[in-house]
Design an enzyme around this catalytic site. Structure first.
Site, PDB file in Angstrom:
ATOM      1  CG  ASP A  67       0.518   0.032  -1.276  1.00  0.00           C
ATOM      2  OD1 ASP A  67       0.136   0.305  -2.281  1.00  0.00           O
ATOM      3  OD2 ASP A  67       1.051   0.807  -0.121  1.00  0.00           O
ATOM      4  CB  SER A  68       4.163   1.202  -3.627  1.00  0.00           C
ATOM      5  OG  SER A  68       3.452   2.214  -3.112  1.00  0.00           O
ATOM      6  CB  CYS A 119      -1.583  -1.028  -4.549  1.00  0.00           C
ATOM      7  SG  CYS A 119      -0.667   0.670  -5.633  1.00  0.00           S
ATOM      8  CD  GLU A 142       5.887   4.630   1.813  1.00  0.00           C
ATOM      9  OE1 GLU A 142       6.736   4.323   2.486  1.00  0.00           O
ATOM     10  OE2 GLU A 142       4.687   3.863   1.706  1.00  0.00           O
ATOM     11  CB  CYS A 146      -3.750   6.815  -2.655  1.00  0.00           C
ATOM     12  SG  CYS A 146      -2.223   6.278  -2.331  1.00  0.00           S
ATOM     13  CG  HIS A 206       0.480   5.608   0.665  1.00  0.00           C
ATOM     14  ND1 HIS A 206       0.409   4.527  -0.215  1.00  0.00           N
ATOM     15  CD2 HIS A 206       1.800   5.628   1.383  1.00  0.00           C
ATOM     16  CE1 HIS A 206       1.798   4.010  -0.277  1.00  0.00           C
ATOM     17  NE2 HIS A 206       2.663   4.593   0.860  1.00  0.00           N
TER      18      HIS A 206
HETATM   19  N1  DGL Z   1      -0.845   2.953  -1.839  1.00  0.00           N
HETATM   20  C1  DGL Z   1      -0.855   3.113  -3.345  1.00  0.00           C
HETATM   21  C2  DGL Z   1      -1.987   3.439  -4.217  1.00  0.00           C
HETATM   22  O1  DGL Z   1      -3.159   3.061  -3.501  1.00  0.00           O
HETATM   23  C3  DGL Z   1       0.618   3.688  -4.069  1.00  0.00           C
HETATM   24  C4  DGL Z   1       0.946   4.838  -4.155  1.00  0.00           C
HETATM   25  C5  DGL Z   1       2.349   4.799  -4.669  1.00  0.00           C
HETATM   26  O2  DGL Z   1       3.304   4.137  -4.456  1.00  0.00           O
HETATM   27  O3  DGL Z   1       2.399   6.107  -5.424  1.00  0.00           O
HETATM   28  O4  DGL Z   1      -1.996   3.757  -5.261  1.00  0.00           O
END
Ligand code: DGL
Length: 266
Positions: A10-11, A73, A153, A185, A187
């Site tokens: 993931d990011s 992600c 974050e 997402c 997150h």
């Molecule tokens: N967790 C990510 C997603 O599901 C990344 C979000 C991001 O870095 O902007 O899209």
């Protein structure tokens, strides 16, 4: 083969929600996690950049012996999964976080569904397109909620700032009357409770973590790749150290986690 880890990326911390569900459903598996914190957030980046990052990270995970690569992600799933399949399908099992959720949705009889996600995921139209294909009678409304990833974050989770941002986004008129909301997402499950609370716990809030972990279990089982050796070793890599990553990782994976920096971009 069986002892090799599950590669997950993931990011940033978002994919840890998926990694956590995997460890609950498959406690005998080892994971190798890569958080591309040097490029966070992915949601604002171009499709080309996301494809490039995803390819390089997949190579990294395969070079570290992953038996499966899971794109944890949504932004990378939307922009890069097709190109990853073209390049790596022969070498490994690849999973994303969008297909399993869309498949799950098609088993539910929902009239109106909302999707929230990054600018990238929402502008790609991937959820809408795929849900329409599998569940033509479901109305889909999508809303980009770009402040949520930096907010999470930065550790703004259970406070006035996060509540105000969540309230502002979710009050958007387009979401009125939805019966379910997809957290598009990885997150967002971290703030799942506040989101459910906004809707007075009246709608189904769906995230990919458990759904994907169960798909992974089936894929490993089918290919006779479940780790039955009793040897488990988890590894966590980031492309840039951030204080918060370690904190969240410890929240999900009690005790000490071994966080390493992988310099794959220099
Ligand atoms: N967790 C990510 C997603 O599901 C990344 C979000 C991001 O870095 O902007 O899209």
């Amino acid at each position: 083969m069986k002892e090799q880890p599950i590669g997950i990326f993931d990011s940033g911390v978002g994919g840890l929600t998926v990694a956590h569900a995997i460890k609950q459903i498959l406690p005998g598996e080892s994971i190798i996690y890569f958080g591309d914190t040097a490029h966070l957030p992915y949601g604002d980046k171009s499709a080309e950049s996301i494809r490039y990052y995803s390819q390089r990270i997949t190579e990294f995970l395969l070079n570290h012996n992953s038996k499966v690569v899971l794109v944890a992600c949504n932004t990378a799933s939307a922009f890069a999964f097709d190109s990853l399949k073209k390049e790596f399908q022969e070498k490994t099992i690849l999973l994303d976080v969008i297909d399993p959720v869309v498949d799950y949705m098609s088993t539910r009889n929902i009239k109106k569904i909302g999707v929230i996600g990054t600018k990238g995921t929402i502008s790609s139209g991937t959820y809408e397109k795929m849900i329409k294909e599998k569940s033509p009678s479901t109305a889909v409304v999508s809303l980009a909620t770009p402040l949520l990833v930096p907010m999470i974050e930065e550790g703004f989770i259970f406070d006035d700032i996060s509540n105000a941002i969540i309230r502002t986004y979710l009050s958007n008129e387009s979401l009125a009357g939805i019966e379910a909301l997809i957290l598009g997402c990885t997150h967002y499950p971290i703030i799942r409770n506040q989101i459910s609370k906004f809707f007075n716990f009246n709608i189904e809030v769906i995230d990919s973590a458990r759904i994907v972990a169960m798909i992974l279990r089936d894929a490993l089982d089918k290919n006779n790749m479940l780790n039955d050796s009793g040897i488990v070793k988890d590894q966590f890599f980031v492309s840039d150290y951030t204080t918060y990553f370690g904190k969240i990782a410890k929240m999900f994976f009690e005790g000490e986690i071994n966080l390493m920096k992988a310099d794959i971009w220099s």
